[in-house]
Motif scaffolding. Sequence first.
Motif, PDB file in Angstrom:
ATOM      1  N   GLU A 110       1.759  -6.892 -19.384  1.00  0.00           N
ATOM      2  CA  GLU A 110       2.352  -6.310 -18.185  1.00  0.00           C
ATOM      3  C   GLU A 110       1.252  -5.727 -17.301  1.00  0.00           C
ATOM      4  OE1 GLU A 110       6.118  -4.067 -18.649  1.00  0.00           O
ATOM      5  OE2 GLU A 110       5.727  -4.224 -20.805  1.00  0.00           O
ATOM      6  N   ALA A 111       1.485  -5.773 -15.982  1.00  0.00           N
ATOM      7  CA  ALA A 111       0.574  -5.167 -15.016  1.00  0.00           C
ATOM      8  C   ALA A 111       1.398  -4.470 -13.949  1.00  0.00           C
ATOM      9  CB  ALA A 111      -0.332  -6.211 -14.382  1.00  0.00           C
ATOM     10  N   ILE A 112       0.881  -3.369 -13.441  1.00  0.00           N
ATOM     11  CA  ILE A 112       1.564  -2.588 -12.413  1.00  0.00           C
ATOM     12  C   ILE A 112       0.589  -2.406 -11.258  1.00  0.00           C
ATOM     13  CG2 ILE A 112       2.739  -0.426 -11.857  1.00  0.00           C
ATOM     14  CD1 ILE A 112       2.256  -1.188 -15.499  1.00  0.00           C
ATOM     15  N   ALA A 113       1.027  -2.744 -10.041  1.00  0.00           N
ATOM     16  CA  ALA A 113       0.164  -2.681  -8.858  1.00  0.00           C
ATOM     17  C   ALA A 113       0.411  -1.403  -8.071  1.00  0.00           C
ATOM     18  CB  ALA A 113       0.391  -3.901  -7.975  1.00  0.00           C
ATOM     19  N   PHE A 114      -0.671  -0.755  -7.642  1.00  0.00           N
ATOM     20  CA  PHE A 114      -0.612   0.536  -6.953  1.00  0.00           C
ATOM     21  C   PHE A 114      -1.229   0.439  -5.560  1.00  0.00           C
ATOM     22  CE2 PHE A 114      -0.275   1.491 -11.394  1.00  0.00           C
ATOM     23  CZ  PHE A 114       0.570   2.591 -11.460  1.00  0.00           C
ATOM     24  N   ASN A 115      -0.964   1.487  -4.763  1.00  0.00           N
ATOM     25  CA  ASN A 115      -1.460   1.466  -3.393  1.00  0.00           C
ATOM     26  C   ASN A 115      -2.913   1.904  -3.250  1.00  0.00           C
ATOM     27  OD1 ASN A 115      -1.181   4.246  -3.732  1.00  0.00           O
ATOM     28  ND2 ASN A 115       0.610   4.415  -2.403  1.00  0.00           N
ATOM     29  N   SER A 116      -3.581   2.226  -4.333  1.00  0.00           N
ATOM     30  CA  SER A 116      -5.019   2.487  -4.319  1.00  0.00           C
ATOM     31  C   SER A 116      -5.533   2.494  -5.751  1.00  0.00           C
ATOM     32  CB  SER A 116      -5.346   3.825  -3.642  1.00  0.00           C
ATOM     33  OG  SER A 116      -4.969   4.915  -4.459  1.00  0.00           O
ATOM     34  N   GLY A 117      -6.832   2.340  -5.907  1.00  0.00           N
ATOM     35  CA  GLY A 117      -7.418   2.462  -7.230  1.00  0.00           C
ATOM     36  C   GLY A 117      -7.252   3.868  -7.788  1.00  0.00           C
ATOM     37  N   THR A 118      -7.370   4.864  -6.927  1.00  0.00           N
ATOM     38  CA  THR A 118      -7.186   6.252  -7.365  1.00  0.00           C
ATOM     39  C   THR A 118      -5.772   6.480  -7.875  1.00  0.00           C
ATOM     40  OG1 THR A 118      -8.859   7.040  -5.810  1.00  0.00           O
ATOM     41  CG2 THR A 118      -7.286   8.656  -6.608  1.00  0.00           C
TER      42      THR A 118
ATOM     43  N   HIS B  39     -11.966  -9.355   0.271  1.00  0.00           N
ATOM     44  CA  HIS B  39     -12.184  -9.600   1.701  1.00  0.00           C
ATOM     45  C   HIS B  39     -12.168  -8.328   2.543  1.00  0.00           C
ATOM     46  CE1 HIS B  39     -11.120 -13.570   0.135  1.00  0.00           C
ATOM     47  NE2 HIS B  39     -11.767 -14.065   1.171  1.00  0.00           N
ATOM     48  N   SER B  40     -12.266  -7.188   1.897  1.00  0.00           N
ATOM     49  CA  SER B  40     -12.420  -5.904   2.595  1.00  0.00           C
ATOM     50  C   SER B  40     -11.289  -5.617   3.575  1.00  0.00           C
ATOM     51  CB  SER B  40     -13.772  -5.858   3.328  1.00  0.00           C
ATOM     52  OG  SER B  40     -14.837  -6.075   2.431  1.00  0.00           O
ATOM     53  N   ASP B  41     -10.062  -6.057   3.220  1.00  0.00           N
ATOM     54  CA  ASP B  41      -8.950  -5.827   4.142  1.00  0.00           C
ATOM     55  C   ASP B  41      -7.682  -5.346   3.442  1.00  0.00           C
ATOM     56  OD1 ASP B  41      -8.245  -8.163   2.849  1.00  0.00           O
ATOM     57  OD2 ASP B  41      -8.284  -9.433   4.631  1.00  0.00           O
ATOM     58  N   SER B  42      -7.809  -4.861   2.211  1.00  0.00           N
ATOM     59  CA  SER B  42      -6.641  -4.350   1.496  1.00  0.00           C
ATOM     60  C   SER B  42      -7.083  -3.272   0.518  1.00  0.00           C
ATOM     61  CB  SER B  42      -5.942  -5.483   0.728  1.00  0.00           C
ATOM     62  OG  SER B  42      -4.973  -4.969  -0.163  1.00  0.00           O
ATOM     63  N   THR B  43      -6.348  -2.175   0.483  1.00  0.00           N
ATOM     64  CA  THR B  43      -6.600  -1.107  -0.472  1.00  0.00           C
ATOM     65  C   THR B  43      -5.515  -1.150  -1.548  1.00  0.00           C
ATOM     66  OG1 THR B  43      -7.587   0.290   1.235  1.00  0.00           O
ATOM     67  CG2 THR B  43      -6.836   1.387  -0.773  1.00  0.00           C
ATOM     68  N   GLY B  44      -5.938  -1.124  -2.825  1.00  0.00           N
ATOM     69  CA  GLY B  44      -4.952  -1.172  -3.894  1.00  0.00           C
ATOM     70  C   GLY B  44      -5.572  -0.938  -5.255  1.00  0.00           C
ATOM     71  N   GLY B  45      -4.725  -0.881  -6.263  1.00  0.00           N
ATOM     72  CA  GLY B  45      -5.183  -0.681  -7.634  1.00  0.00           C
ATOM     73  C   GLY B  45      -4.224  -1.328  -8.601  1.00  0.00           C
ATOM     74  N   ALA B  46      -4.623  -1.421  -9.858  1.00  0.00           N
ATOM     75  CA  ALA B  46      -3.773  -2.054 -10.865  1.00  0.00           C
ATOM     76  C   ALA B  46      -4.029  -1.454 -12.232  1.00  0.00           C
ATOM     77  CB  ALA B  46      -4.016  -3.563 -10.903  1.00  0.00           C
ATOM     78  N   VAL B  47      -2.980  -1.416 -13.045  1.00  0.00           N
ATOM     79  CA  VAL B  47      -3.050  -1.026 -14.443  1.00  0.00           C
ATOM     80  C   VAL B  47      -2.458  -2.165 -15.252  1.00  0.00           C
ATOM     81  CG1 VAL B  47      -2.194   0.570 -16.208  1.00  0.00           C
ATOM     82  CG2 VAL B  47      -2.840   1.441 -13.950  1.00  0.00           C
TER      83      VAL B  47
ATOM     84  N   ALA C 257      -3.883   4.247  -9.266  1.00  0.00           N
ATOM     85  CA  ALA C 257      -3.798   3.589 -10.572  1.00  0.00           C
ATOM     86  C   ALA C 257      -4.426   4.457 -11.659  1.00  0.00           C
ATOM     87  CB  ALA C 257      -4.488   2.224 -10.515  1.00  0.00           C
ATOM     88  N   ILE C 258      -5.595   5.022 -11.373  1.00  0.00           N
ATOM     89  CA  ILE C 258      -6.281   5.878 -12.338  1.00  0.00           C
ATOM     90  C   ILE C 258      -5.436   7.110 -12.655  1.00  0.00           C
ATOM     91  CG2 ILE C 258      -8.281   7.394 -12.660  1.00  0.00           C
ATOM     92  CD1 ILE C 258      -9.887   5.352 -10.978  1.00  0.00           C
ATOM     93  N   THR C 259      -4.951   7.765 -11.612  1.00  0.00           N
ATOM     94  CA  THR C 259      -4.165   8.986 -11.790  1.00  0.00           C
ATOM     95  C   THR C 259      -2.926   8.733 -12.641  1.00  0.00           C
ATOM     96  OG1 THR C 259      -4.885   9.779  -9.620  1.00  0.00           O
ATOM     97  CG2 THR C 259      -2.969  10.850 -10.583  1.00  0.00           C
ATOM     98  N   THR C 260      -2.197   7.681 -12.311  1.00  0.00           N
ATOM     99  CA  THR C 260      -0.942   7.401 -13.003  1.00  0.00           C
ATOM    100  C   THR C 260      -1.185   6.987 -14.446  1.00  0.00           C
ATOM    101  OG1 THR C 260      -0.061   6.681 -10.861  1.00  0.00           O
ATOM    102  CG2 THR C 260       1.251   6.186 -12.809  1.00  0.00           C
ATOM    103  N   ALA C 261      -2.202   6.155 -14.673  1.00  0.00           N
ATOM    104  CA  ALA C 261      -2.509   5.738 -16.044  1.00  0.00           C
ATOM    105  C   ALA C 261      -2.896   6.935 -16.901  1.00  0.00           C
ATOM    106  CB  ALA C 261      -3.634   4.703 -16.035  1.00  0.00           C
ATOM    107  N   ALA C 262      -3.758   7.799 -16.376  1.00  0.00           N
ATOM    108  CA  ALA C 262      -4.207   8.950 -17.152  1.00  0.00           C
ATOM    109  C   ALA C 262      -3.057   9.924 -17.419  1.00  0.00           C
ATOM    110  CB  ALA C 262      -5.348   9.656 -16.429  1.00  0.00           C
ATOM    111  N   LEU C 263      -2.202  10.150 -16.410  1.00  0.00           N
ATOM    112  CA  LEU C 263      -1.064  11.052 -16.599  1.00  0.00           C
ATOM    113  C   LEU C 263      -0.072  10.492 -17.617  1.00  0.00           C
ATOM    114  CD1 LEU C 263      -0.374  12.253 -12.947  1.00  0.00           C
ATOM    115  CD2 LEU C 263      -1.045  13.688 -14.877  1.00  0.00           C
ATOM    116  N   ALA C 264       0.012   9.172 -17.694  1.00  0.00           N
ATOM    117  CA  ALA C 264       0.926   8.565 -18.664  1.00  0.00           C
ATOM    118  C   ALA C 264       0.441   8.737 -20.093  1.00  0.00           C
ATOM    119  CB  ALA C 264       1.086   7.078 -18.352  1.00  0.00           C
TER     120      ALA C 264
END
Length: 391
Positions: free
Chosen positions: A75-83, A210-218, A85-92
């Motif tokens: 499973e993978a979950i996509a987030f609106n920034s890398g931060t 391509h330097s045109d999208s901000t996002g993150g993933a777990v 993704a980090i925050t949510t993964a660590a809090l989980a």
Amino acid sequence: MTETFEFATEAVHRGETTSEQQYLSADVVSPIHLATHHEMEAPGELKNGYKYSRFGNPTRDALESRLAHLTGGSEAIAFNSGTAAITTAALALCDPGDHFIAFDGVYGGTRLLLEDLFRDVLDVEVEYVDARSPETVEEHVREDTALFWMESPTNPLLKLCDIAELAGVADAHEVPLCVDNTFATPYLQQPLELGADVVVHSTTKYLNGHSDSTGGAVATNDPAIAERVSTLQEYVFGNALSPFDAYLVLRGMKTLPLRMEQHEANAQAIAGFLADHSKVEEVHYPGLESHPQHDLAGQQMDGFGGIVSFELEASEAETRAFIEELEVFTVAVSLGGVESLVDHPWTMSASFISPEERRAAGVSDSLVRMPVGIEDKTDLIQDVEQSLSRM
């Protein structure tokens, strides 16, 4: 789609036929589904599997399918920034008052997050250790240790940790191991296959490319972890990746293998050039035999990546002058796009932590970080050479 293909095939095709609506229109690529909510069959009964964009979106689902397969996760979950993704993964993975062990070379933004939120607000004790030694990590494990947080390679000094060895330590103490794999990408390194429990990516970087999208993933193979992360995303933070950004990352990932091959070839050439230059004190690049963890990189990675950092025999002013004289390299933070960038961590990507913390992390005012793009390597080397010659 067949259970699994080789990486390059998965990067192009995986996830492109997940939407019922897509079957009807026969799109070759996943369309951008902008709807915030979806018609229901009846009260409490979904019509096509979707209700509200916070809980699921066809374009984001297509991306998450591809991310899961390419990272080796279930499973993978996509987030609106890398931060995010980090925050949510660590809090989980933690509770207030727990103890974290983090690589002392983690990205300054991650360190700021761990301290300002986890330490100061949640009373989590964050202990930074030299994770290049699994034995050192194990020496710091306590009964209340809740998480190992690692990067490999680290930003910006490209230190490595032995992921498989650390996974063994983590399993022995029943502590989850999370690895930020942004620099290596799943094309060059597979932390979940090496034993990590969770892998995190900033999709802003190489995955989009391509330097045109901000996002993150777990991504993870643990259903319980995936459920906790998803619950926090859907019901607490609402920090899911937008449909348009999901589309951009889907598009970018199709060329990830091609881009990473070129990023690495160019970075290897520049690192070799810098290693022989009299005005360069030290080069940090795992692809050089002089890198203290070159052998480990060869064991756990399928390549050495596209980031080169190096120390100049120069003052801060001279280092800034070198950066400003570059013509092909653009002065900018971030990394992973097709264009070559140059960053002065002391005043740019690490500037939000204190000078004392920068020095403790090994970031000096003569350190330069180069995310090498996919341009012609001859032009890139000539650009570095002309700027060094003016120092």
